[in-house]
Design a protein around this motif. Sequence first.
Motif, short mmCIF file in Angstrom:
data_model
loop_
_atom_site.label_atom_id
_atom_site.label_comp_id
_atom_site.label_asym_id
_atom_site.label_seq_id
_atom_site.Cartn_x
_atom_site.Cartn_y
_atom_site.Cartn_z
N ARG A 47 0.83 -1.20 0.00
CA ARG A 47 0.00 0.00 0.00
C ARG A 47 0.87 1.25 0.00
O ARG A 47 0.62 2.20 -0.75
N ARG A 48 1.89 1.25 0.85
CA ARG A 48 2.77 2.42 0.93
C ARG A 48 3.55 2.59 -0.36
O ARG A 48 3.69 3.71 -0.87
N LEU A 59 3.05 6.07 -2.44
CA LEU A 59 4.01 7.13 -2.16
C LEU A 59 4.32 8.01 -3.37
O LEU A 59 4.18 9.25 -3.30
N ALA A 77 3.29 8.99 4.99
CA ALA A 77 3.69 7.84 4.19
C ALA A 77 5.20 7.80 3.98
O ALA A 77 5.82 6.72 3.97
N ARG A 89 5.89 5.85 7.41
CA ARG A 89 5.46 4.62 6.73
C ARG A 89 4.01 4.25 7.06
O ARG A 89 3.68 3.08 7.22
N LYS A 90 3.17 5.26 7.15
CA LYS A 90 1.75 5.05 7.44
C LYS A 90 0.90 5.57 6.29
O LYS A 90 1.15 6.65 5.76
N VAL A 91 -0.10 4.78 5.93
CA VAL A 91 -1.06 5.19 4.90
C VAL A 91 -2.34 5.61 5.61
O VAL A 91 -3.03 4.77 6.19
#
Length: 280
Positions: free
Chosen positions: A41-42, A46, A106, A110-112
């Motif tokens: 997802r990341r 990104l 992100a 490292r968070k969506v």
Amino acid sequence: MIVQEWPLIVFTLLVQGSVGTTVLLSLILLFAGNSLDGAQRRRFLLAPLIVAVVAGGCGLIASTLHLGYPLNAFNALRHFSSSWLSREIIFASLYLAAVGIAAVLALFLRKVCLPLLLLGSVLGLIDVYCMGSIYTHTTIATWTHINTWFMFFGAVLSIGATAGIWLSAGLGDKLRRQVAASALAVMAVGALLRLLEQMSYFSYLTQAKLSQVVTFPHQPLAAFDHLRTLYIASWVLLLVGIALMGRSVSACKCRSMVVLGGCAVIAAEVLLRVVFFTLS
């Protein structure tokens, strides 16, 4: 006239393209995000998210160049209750802040953050509405029609769908085909609605020419007649681009056609925007 208005051409297209990309990213993650793990997802999010932030930021910078004295941009914020320009600037800033924070999360944490992307999408769509309202509330005959909103939101759909099809290359085969087919359907329906609306727009222009009581100058109407060939050519290029992308989706592996079709769609939107701002 084109030279004088190029900051507005750049501004509107970059911001609308940024909003379209953010909306497509949000929808992909909302409906298909469960098929991707956190790292996927990341990785998928990104690069296009950074592109959306940079495009939106460059668009806002370009908009200040139209003011003659860029510091006057701060004065435009004081009339939110009565000025569509003030509303547009505020919602554009809020949109860029939401998407920018999502990009920072992100990139560094490292968070969506899907809720933040959805919020940014809503703010961006409101901003595009305010952007269209600026021109529909003028005395320019060729702008004071619902066609302005159709063209602006149509650009959001076209550029966003193009980004969605390009972005789908980084997904698995099954998900890639689903995303590309959905984005293509959005693009085709958006173009069809705009084409159908053109009949109403042309009827409006014809009545404006024949009206005995006209409160706006006739120069834009004459300019539209002179630019009719470019206008039609832009629509043809847009339809050709959609057809090429549709062929690429059905062929599944024809990446060169994806790139060529997407470039044709974006070039068509640029030409249509040139025509729009020349009619003033």
